[in-house]
Design a protein around this motif. Sequence first.
Motif, PDB file in Angstrom:
ATOM      1  N   LYS A  13      43.965 -40.573   3.762  1.00 33.15           N
ATOM      2  CA  LYS A  13      44.272 -41.435   4.931  1.00 33.15           C
ATOM      3  C   LYS A  13      45.176 -42.424   4.813  1.00 33.15           C
ATOM      4  CE  LYS A  13      42.100 -42.423   9.352  1.00 33.15           C
ATOM      5  NZ  LYS A  13      41.908 -41.506  10.258  1.00 33.15           N
ATOM      6  N   CYS A  14      46.207 -42.514   5.836  1.00 35.71           N
ATOM      7  CA  CYS A  14      47.171 -43.411   5.722  1.00 35.71           C
ATOM      8  C   CYS A  14      46.593 -44.829   6.260  1.00 35.71           C
ATOM      9  CB  CYS A  14      48.431 -43.172   6.685  1.00 35.71           C
ATOM     10  SG  CYS A  14      49.209 -41.569   6.321  1.00 35.71           S
ATOM     11  N   LYS A  15      47.154 -45.970   5.895  1.00 27.54           N
ATOM     12  CA  LYS A  15      46.561 -47.271   5.939  1.00 27.54           C
ATOM     13  C   LYS A  15      46.754 -47.828   7.366  1.00 27.54           C
ATOM     14  CE  LYS A  15      47.653 -48.448   0.992  1.00 27.54           C
ATOM     15  NZ  LYS A  15      48.495 -49.344   0.117  1.00 27.54           N
ATOM     16  N   TYR A  16      47.485 -47.343   8.121  1.00 29.87           N
ATOM     17  CA  TYR A  16      47.654 -47.807   9.589  1.00 29.87           C
ATOM     18  C   TYR A  16      47.134 -46.703  10.477  1.00 29.87           C
ATOM     19  CZ  TYR A  16      50.969 -44.004   9.644  1.00 29.87           C
ATOM     20  OH  TYR A  16      51.492 -42.833   9.407  1.00 29.87           O
ATOM     21  N   CYS A  17      46.641 -45.513  10.050  1.00 29.79           N
ATOM     22  CA  CYS A  17      46.137 -44.573  10.976  1.00 29.79           C
ATOM     23  C   CYS A  17      44.732 -44.993  11.541  1.00 29.79           C
ATOM     24  CB  CYS A  17      46.063 -43.148  10.404  1.00 29.79           C
ATOM     25  SG  CYS A  17      45.748 -41.905  11.570  1.00 29.79           S
ATOM     26  N   ALA A  18      44.505 -44.713  13.023  1.00 29.64           N
ATOM     27  CA  ALA A  18      43.334 -44.874  13.794  1.00 29.64           C
ATOM     28  C   ALA A  18      43.016 -43.619  14.411  1.00 29.64           C
ATOM     29  CB  ALA A  18      43.479 -46.211  14.576  1.00 29.64           C
ATOM     30  N   PHE A  19      43.739 -42.316  13.924  1.00 29.39           N
ATOM     31  CA  PHE A  19      43.552 -41.303  14.628  1.00 29.39           C
ATOM     32  C   PHE A  19      42.212 -40.546  14.310  1.00 29.39           C
ATOM     33  CE2 PHE A  19      48.424 -41.306  15.474  1.00 29.39           C
ATOM     34  CZ  PHE A  19      48.443 -41.454  16.710  1.00 29.39           C
ATOM     35  N   ASN A  20      41.755 -39.835  14.939  1.00 29.52           N
ATOM     36  CA  ASN A  20      40.652 -39.055  14.615  1.00 29.52           C
ATOM     37  C   ASN A  20      40.927 -38.104  13.532  1.00 29.52           C
ATOM     38  OD1 ASN A  20      37.824 -38.377  14.854  1.00 29.52           O
ATOM     39  ND2 ASN A  20      38.323 -36.523  16.020  1.00 29.52           N
ATOM     40  N   SER A  21      40.876 -38.481  12.131  1.00 32.30           N
ATOM     41  CA  SER A  21      41.121 -37.842  10.956  1.00 32.30           C
ATOM     42  C   SER A  21      40.369 -38.320   9.831  1.00 32.30           C
ATOM     43  CB  SER A  21      42.562 -37.787  10.625  1.00 32.30           C
ATOM     44  OG  SER A  21      43.049 -39.163  10.496  1.00 32.30           O
ATOM     45  N   ILE A  22      40.019 -37.259   8.949  1.00 33.00           N
ATOM     46  CA  ILE A  22      39.348 -37.634   8.056  1.00 33.00           C
ATOM     47  C   ILE A  22      39.996 -36.645   6.596  1.00 33.00           C
ATOM     48  CG2 ILE A  22      37.146 -37.755   9.154  1.00 33.00           C
ATOM     49  CD1 ILE A  22      36.401 -34.858   8.131  1.00 33.00           C
ATOM     50  N   VAL A  23      39.592 -37.178   5.440  1.00 28.61           N
ATOM     51  CA  VAL A  23      39.784 -36.071   4.361  1.00 28.61           C
ATOM     52  C   VAL A  23      38.846 -35.273   4.073  1.00 28.61           C
ATOM     53  CG1 VAL A  23      40.459 -36.276   1.754  1.00 28.61           C
ATOM     54  CG2 VAL A  23      41.048 -37.991   3.444  1.00 28.61           C
ATOM     55  N   ALA A  24      39.010 -34.029   4.020  1.00 25.25           N
ATOM     56  CA  ALA A  24      37.835 -32.870   3.763  1.00 25.25           C
ATOM     57  C   ALA A  24      38.128 -31.692   2.940  1.00 25.25           C
ATOM     58  CB  ALA A  24      37.879 -32.387   5.206  1.00 25.25           C
ATOM     59  N   GLU A  25      37.191 -31.056   2.392  1.00 24.44           N
ATOM     60  CA  GLU A  25      37.071 -30.062   1.609  1.00 24.44           C
ATOM     61  C   GLU A  25      37.517 -28.799   2.558  1.00 24.44           C
ATOM     62  OE1 GLU A  25      32.866 -30.829   2.760  1.00 24.44           O
ATOM     63  OE2 GLU A  25      34.661 -31.946   2.344  1.00 24.44           O
ATOM     64  N   SER A  26      38.029 -27.972   1.685  1.00 26.87           N
ATOM     65  CA  SER A  26      38.488 -26.570   2.188  1.00 26.87           C
ATOM     66  C   SER A  26      36.897 -25.812   2.976  1.00 26.87           C
ATOM     67  CB  SER A  26      38.846 -25.383   1.130  1.00 26.87           C
ATOM     68  OG  SER A  26      37.727 -25.267   0.206  1.00 26.87           O
ATOM     69  N   GLU A  27      35.866 -26.139   2.404  1.00 22.16           N
ATOM     70  CA  GLU A  27      34.671 -25.341   3.263  1.00 22.16           C
ATOM     71  C   GLU A  27      34.499 -25.884   4.547  1.00 22.16           C
ATOM     72  OE1 GLU A  27      30.634 -25.300   4.548  1.00 22.16           O
ATOM     73  OE2 GLU A  27      31.566 -27.047   3.545  1.00 22.16           O
ATOM     74  N   LEU A  28      34.593 -27.261   4.640  1.00 24.52           N
ATOM     75  CA  LEU A  28      34.556 -27.906   5.956  1.00 24.52           C
ATOM     76  C   LEU A  28      35.603 -27.429   7.028  1.00 24.52           C
ATOM     77  CD1 LEU A  28      32.967 -29.923   7.888  1.00 24.52           C
ATOM     78  CD2 LEU A  28      34.204 -31.676   7.097  1.00 24.52           C
ATOM     79  N   ILE A  29      36.998 -27.271   6.383  1.00 26.11           N
ATOM     80  CA  ILE A  29      37.917 -26.803   7.161  1.00 26.11           C
ATOM     81  C   ILE A  29      37.832 -25.426   7.659  1.00 26.11           C
ATOM     82  CG2 ILE A  29      40.621 -26.410   7.155  1.00 26.11           C
ATOM     83  CD1 ILE A  29      40.875 -28.599   5.213  1.00 26.11           C
ATOM     84  N   ASP A  30      37.178 -24.424   6.896  1.00 25.08           N
ATOM     85  CA  ASP A  30      36.843 -23.354   7.156  1.00 25.08           C
ATOM     86  C   ASP A  30      35.993 -23.156   8.499  1.00 25.08           C
ATOM     87  OD1 ASP A  30      38.502 -21.765   5.539  1.00 25.08           O
ATOM     88  OD2 ASP A  30      37.157 -21.660   3.860  1.00 25.08           O
ATOM     89  N   ARG A  31      35.007 -23.817   8.488  1.00 20.92           N
ATOM     90  CA  ARG A  31      33.906 -24.066   9.257  1.00 20.92           C
ATOM     91  C   ARG A  31      34.681 -24.610  10.541  1.00 20.92           C
ATOM     92  NH1 ARG A  31      29.599 -27.581   7.876  1.00 20.92           N
ATOM     93  NH2 ARG A  31      28.635 -26.984   9.663  1.00 20.92           N
ATOM     94  N   TYR A  32      35.385 -25.452  10.564  1.00 27.59           N
ATOM     95  CA  TYR A  32      36.036 -26.146  11.759  1.00 27.59           C
ATOM     96  C   TYR A  32      36.730 -25.220  12.498  1.00 27.59           C
ATOM     97  CZ  TYR A  32      38.773 -29.276  14.418  1.00 27.59           C
ATOM     98  OH  TYR A  32      39.433 -29.964  15.630  1.00 27.59           O
ATOM     99  N   VAL A  33      37.569 -24.262  11.657  1.00 23.26           N
ATOM    100  CA  VAL A  33      38.341 -23.451  12.244  1.00 23.26           C
ATOM    101  C   VAL A  33      37.738 -22.266  12.973  1.00 23.26           C
ATOM    102  CG1 VAL A  33      39.981 -21.506  11.749  1.00 23.26           C
ATOM    103  CG2 VAL A  33      40.356 -23.652  10.649  1.00 23.26           C
ATOM    104  N   ASP A  34      36.401 -21.941  12.491  1.00 20.30           N
ATOM    105  CA  ASP A  34      35.675 -21.058  13.137  1.00 20.30           C
ATOM    106  C   ASP A  34      35.196 -21.672  14.425  1.00 20.30           C
ATOM    107  OD1 ASP A  34      35.875 -18.877  11.265  1.00 20.30           O
ATOM    108  OD2 ASP A  34      34.074 -19.675  10.113  1.00 20.30           O
TER     109      ASP A  34
END
Length: 380
Positions: A13-34
């Motif tokens: 996460k960049c220090k200035y960023c207020a966008f909707n973003s998180i640091v995530a593991e690959s398993e969560l990314i797979d579930r998100y794509v589905d």
Amino acid sequence: MQIYIHIPFCRAKCKYCAFNSIVAESELIDRYVDALCIEIKSSAQNQNITTVYFGGGTPSILTIDQLSKIFDTLHKNYNLSHCIEFTLEANPGTVDKFYINELRKLGINRLSLGVQSFDDDLLRTLGRIHNSQEAIATVKTAVSIFDNVSIDLMYDLPNQTTKILQNTLDIAMNLNVQHISIYGLEIESETEFGKLHNSGRLNLPNDDESDKMYELITGELPRHGFKRYEISNFAIEGFESRHNLGYWSDVKYFGFGAGAHSYLNISTKYPFGVRLSNIHNVREYIDNINSGFNIKETEEILTQKSAMEEFCFLALRKAEGINLKNFKDKFGMDIKNIYADVIDKLKREGLIEVSDEYIKLNERGMKYGNHAFAEFLLDP
């Protein structure tokens, strides 16, 4: 119609960023794509789509297989035969030549790279995961593969000077990109920068230095063939972002993913459209999709008044400004009658130009655009 797809994942996460973003593991990314593919299917209306934009977060954190799955879902549920622009945001440090080549094979025809600066100290201060040499190499690779490459740069950064900014612009001008977006740092309270600022530990440029940076940007880029077509965007002629121009030109769009926004005509009962937003929390978004529950977080039915306000302040972001005929065609009224007091005030303040065809911000107005926009939010 346009499509925006939100990928809310980053390596850090960049220090200035207020966008909707998180640091995530690959398993969560797979579930998100589905889950994302399920949402795309459920909203399918066989619409003709003119632009598709993958934003984030960091869309280039996805594997090519994950992106392919999303692309296949889009092609099966929407008519993309008229799609003229297919943009993906990418960060240096998450892509290599093989990956960029595969993006081109998928159908991406515009790459937007989040460089922010070519100064290593500033990049570390911002919390970026790449250094300047990696950024330069990534841009050069992208330009060798894509005909349409954009880079994001920032100013008003902690410890930044006009000399540092000049060096970044000099490098950018020699990379043969077609589009540059430049953003002044905005301090958001919930970010790390926000906390540092509140405690007095963020060394930001003073107003005089900030003004010099702004003048440097707005003077330097046009001299190298980059025309300012929107407050924060400069492009070689013919390479303006079609997707973003759509946002500022009252074009409707679908937004897919956690925290994504949509602007739709969903019923003749609502002639001015509806703005919707999805649940921001990634896990909640996934769970609701898989359970068949509602994923909409907000819904705003636009009234004639709110639609007129949006039409005006969004169009004013463009260098060409508000088209008076388009306003009258949409609302059946003359904008000069509806907003007579606002127009007179902004003319007196030296912020706009008015003709029989348009109302647009002048050079000074571009600098103080937020003030001009706010005037159209007051009761006319």
